[in-house]
Write a protein that holds these residues in place. Structure first.
Motif, PDB file in Angstrom:
ATOM      1  N   LEU A 178       0.816  -1.220   0.000  1.00  0.00           N
ATOM      2  CA  LEU A 178       0.000   0.000   0.000  1.00  0.00           C
ATOM      3  C   LEU A 178       0.846   1.265   0.000  1.00  0.00           C
ATOM      4  CD1 LEU A 178      -2.915  -1.063   2.389  1.00  0.00           C
ATOM      5  CD2 LEU A 178      -2.815  -1.139  -0.110  1.00  0.00           C
ATOM      6  N   TYR A 179       2.174   1.082  -0.003  1.00  0.00           N
ATOM      7  CA  TYR A 179       3.098   2.187  -0.259  1.00  0.00           C
ATOM      8  C   TYR A 179       3.862   1.853  -1.546  1.00  0.00           C
ATOM      9  CZ  TYR A 179       2.303   3.775   4.546  1.00  0.00           C
ATOM     10  OH  TYR A 179       1.729   4.227   5.721  1.00  0.00           O
ATOM     11  N   TYR A 218       8.327  -0.421   6.162  1.00  0.00           N
ATOM     12  CA  TYR A 218       6.999  -0.785   5.657  1.00  0.00           C
ATOM     13  C   TYR A 218       6.006   0.377   5.743  1.00  0.00           C
ATOM     14  CZ  TYR A 218       9.190  -5.264   6.783  1.00  0.00           C
ATOM     15  OH  TYR A 218      10.079  -6.312   6.890  1.00  0.00           O
ATOM     16  N   ASN A 219       6.442   1.499   6.285  1.00  0.00           N
ATOM     17  CA  ASN A 219       5.583   2.689   6.409  1.00  0.00           C
ATOM     18  C   ASN A 219       6.330   3.871   5.801  1.00  0.00           C
ATOM     19  OD1 ASN A 219       3.248   1.743   8.307  1.00  0.00           O
ATOM     20  ND2 ASN A 219       5.123   0.972   9.237  1.00  0.00           N
ATOM     21  N   GLN A 220       5.930   4.265   4.599  1.00  0.00           N
ATOM     22  CA  GLN A 220       6.672   5.257   3.841  1.00  0.00           C
ATOM     23  C   GLN A 220       5.879   6.557   3.679  1.00  0.00           C
ATOM     24  OE1 GLN A 220       8.489   3.461   0.318  1.00  0.00           O
ATOM     25  NE2 GLN A 220       8.553   1.479   1.347  1.00  0.00           N
ATOM     26  N   LEU A 257      -0.828  -5.857   5.890  1.00  0.00           N
ATOM     27  CA  LEU A 257      -1.243  -5.065   7.040  1.00  0.00           C
ATOM     28  C   LEU A 257      -0.435  -3.765   7.071  1.00  0.00           C
ATOM     29  CD1 LEU A 257      -1.447  -7.920   9.701  1.00  0.00           C
ATOM     30  CD2 LEU A 257      -3.371  -6.721   8.638  1.00  0.00           C
ATOM     31  N   GLN A 258      -1.062  -2.702   6.575  1.00  0.00           N
ATOM     32  CA  GLN A 258      -0.423  -1.386   6.553  1.00  0.00           C
ATOM     33  C   GLN A 258      -1.500  -0.330   6.778  1.00  0.00           C
ATOM     34  OE1 GLN A 258       1.349  -1.868   2.558  1.00  0.00           O
ATOM     35  NE2 GLN A 258       3.338  -1.443   3.488  1.00  0.00           N
ATOM     36  N   TYR A 283       3.494 -11.445   2.235  1.00  0.00           N
ATOM     37  CA  TYR A 283       3.051 -10.218   2.886  1.00  0.00           C
ATOM     38  C   TYR A 283       4.041  -9.770   3.956  1.00  0.00           C
ATOM     39  CZ  TYR A 283      -1.250 -11.192   0.418  1.00  0.00           C
ATOM     40  OH  TYR A 283      -2.169 -11.438  -0.573  1.00  0.00           O
ATOM     41  N   PHE A 284       3.989  -8.480   4.267  1.00  0.00           N
ATOM     42  CA  PHE A 284       4.952  -7.876   5.178  1.00  0.00           C
ATOM     43  C   PHE A 284       4.705  -8.252   6.639  1.00  0.00           C
ATOM     44  CE2 PHE A 284       4.753  -4.310   1.893  1.00  0.00           C
ATOM     45  CZ  PHE A 284       5.910  -4.716   1.243  1.00  0.00           C
ATOM     46  N   PRO A 285       5.769  -8.230   7.454  1.00  0.00           N
ATOM     47  CA  PRO A 285       5.596  -8.337   8.904  1.00  0.00           C
ATOM     48  C   PRO A 285       4.856  -7.116   9.454  1.00  0.00           C
ATOM     49  CG  PRO A 285       7.881  -8.759   8.263  1.00  0.00           C
ATOM     50  CD  PRO A 285       7.185  -8.192   7.058  1.00  0.00           C
TER      51      PRO A 285
END
Length: 508
Positions: A178-179, A218-220, A257-258, A283-285
């Protein structure tokens, strides 16, 4: 002087009475489609942990459909069925076809760099879509969100399938972040301020899974759902002077999960300590999987509320019909804890019963319709309906002919408070996850599993009036019902145009 005034009034009254009556304007249509939102994951359906006040308010002031179904249990075929009005036995796209013969389509970085590797199997260029039908009726048409029905270099992009405007993910695989490094606006690739992080990227070696800093990559900067939402509100503003159709195909709450960290923090305070999800299945941690998933659904809810508020601000509320629903049941992977949230309540949770499967948890979806002054406040209907009924409904709503090859039945009478009987049956055909067919016929539900995997043609039979969780197969006790369902399955199946979707046991 009195006679002069009287004469003037008489003349004015004459012209007022004989002035042509203007036809009521065609209603705007906002169809909001969540991605993998479970039947039980919204408050008005009994969800207790996730807050959805805006969706609940729309349900309370509109009509809730308790027996509404997707056209398929996964993304691409569900969207094809929605936009074409053809069920899974007639649709061109019947499963998620990543069109692998092009090359390394599952290599996220290569596909991000090469548009020829993006997107799913395209629709034929002559496909008649809901957008084309509405555009022909004078509507401005827009899609915001996830497309999934043809790559950027094909003839099956939104702007060639009836949409005047598109912004979002062309490709479902690219939506596994989602980023993302880019989105698409019409036929233009729009770079974002996000360095590529390939799905399935694990925590750095030696990173502390309980430290927030370990998850920073994971959060950009550019969160796709926020960018899309801004475009959705802008589309409404720019087209307020003419009838419009907005297909808002949100990527939420589909994993990974973001979610914005401030929204996650709200649920951290409620849920307390959690075990981190360390990632699998591409999928991401995530440090706070419960809080993040809840935050994703609450963000979707917030965006639904902001669409409603924008319509009210522009004076469009009473001339706009809003539909809020989901493309299929909840997922079973990527860190989503379906048991914690009871995502499919009152149906069965978990793999084999939710996304990917034609049991109730995989295809029965939340659906509400809000239209002030037209749809009765606080109403609820048990009418049985599905995605392929949307095309006929909207055609009748707008006053245009329903395409001859559409399979569905309009539920507009129900929306307007008029009596309406259930369809004779609903039909699903889905060639993946072993190969499946299903029929809903009144209280009866017939299912075939493993058609491809095992060549199985036996029908399981459930009485949904007493067994909504589909636990007791009563086929042996009702051979006459099974026979009717088998006849429907044979009648509604057509040989797929694409070899990938063929099930040999049905072609003999």
């Amino acid at each position: 002087m009195f006679k002069l005034v009287l004469s003037f009034l008489v003349i004015s009254l004459f012209f007022a009475c004989n002035k042509p009556v203007e036809e009521p304007s065609k209603p705007n249509i906002v169809y909001i489609l969540a991605d993998d939102l479970g039947y039980g994951e919204v408050g008005y359906q009994g969800q207790e942990k996730i807050h959805t006040p805006n969706i609940d308010a729309l349900a309370a002031s509109g009509m809730v459909f308790t027996n509404h179904y997707s056209g398929a249990p996964v993304c691409a075929p569900a969207r094809c069925i929605l936009l074409t009005g053809k069920h899974g036995g007639h649709a061109y796209i019947r499963g998620n076809d990543e069109w692998r013969e092009r090359g390394e389509v599952w290599d996220y970085a290569k596909a991000a760099a090469d548009p020829n590797l993006e997107g799913q199997r395209p629709l034929p260029s002559n496909t008649n879509t809901l957008a084309k039908v509405l555009k022909g009726a004078g509507y401005k048409t827009g899609i915001i969100g996830k497309w999934g029905l043809g790559g950027p270099t094909t003839e099956s992009v939104p702007t060639k399938m009836g949409f005047d405007y598109f912004y979002g993910f062309n490709c479902q695989r690219q939506a596994h972040n989602l980023y993302p490094p880019h989105l698409w606006e019409n036929e233009n690739k729009v770079p974002l301020n996000n360095p590529i992080v390939v799905p399935n990227t694990k925590l750095d070696e030696g990173a502390d899974p309980n430290a927030e800093a370990s998850y920073a990559k994971y959060n950009q900067a550019d969160f796709a759902p926020t960018l899309m939402h801004e475009k959705a509100l802008k589309f409404i503003e720019e087209n307020q002077e003419e009838p419009f159709f907005l297909y808002y195909a949100s990527p939420l709450p589909h994993v990974p999960l973001q979610a914005p960290l401030d929204k996650v923090a709200n649920y951290q305070n409620e849920f307390g300590a959690e075990d981190p999800y360390l990632g699998n299945s591409g999928y991401f941690p995530n440090q706070y999987p419960h809080a993040t998933y809840a935050a994703m659904i609450s963000l979707f809810d917030q965006q639904v509320g902001e669409v409603k508020a924008k319509l009210k601000e522009l004076g469009l509320e009473e001339n706009t019909i809003i539909i809020v629903t989901s493309d299929n049941g909840p997922t079973y992977t990527g860190g989503v804890d379906f048991d914690y949230f009871n995502s499919s309540q009152p149906f069965t949770n978990g793999y084999g019963r939710t996304k990917g499967f034609v049991y109730e948890g995989g295809i029965r979806i939340p659906m509400l319709v809000n239209w002030p002054g037209k749809v009765e406040t606080g109403s609820k209907t048990d009418l049985i309906s599905a995605f392929y009924d949307v095309m006929p409904t909207i055609c009748e709503l707008v006053g245009i002919p329903v395409p001859e090859d559409a399979d569905g039945k309009s539920f507009l009478p129900t929306l307007l408070g008029k009596p309406q009987s259930d369809p004779d049956y609903l039909f699903w055909e889905y060639p993946e996850y072993g190969g499946q067919q299903a029929v809903r016929m009144g209280k009866w539900k017939g299912i075939r599993q493993n058609i491809v995997k095992e060549g199985n043609l036996e029908v399981e039979l459930y009485d949904l009036s007493t067994d909504p969780r589909e636990q007791n197969n009563i086929a042996e006790a009702h051979p006459e019902i099974v026979q009717k369902i088998e006849e429907i399955m044979k009648k509604e199946h057509s040989t797929p145009s694409l070899e990938r979707f063929r099930m040999d046991a049905l072609e003999n």
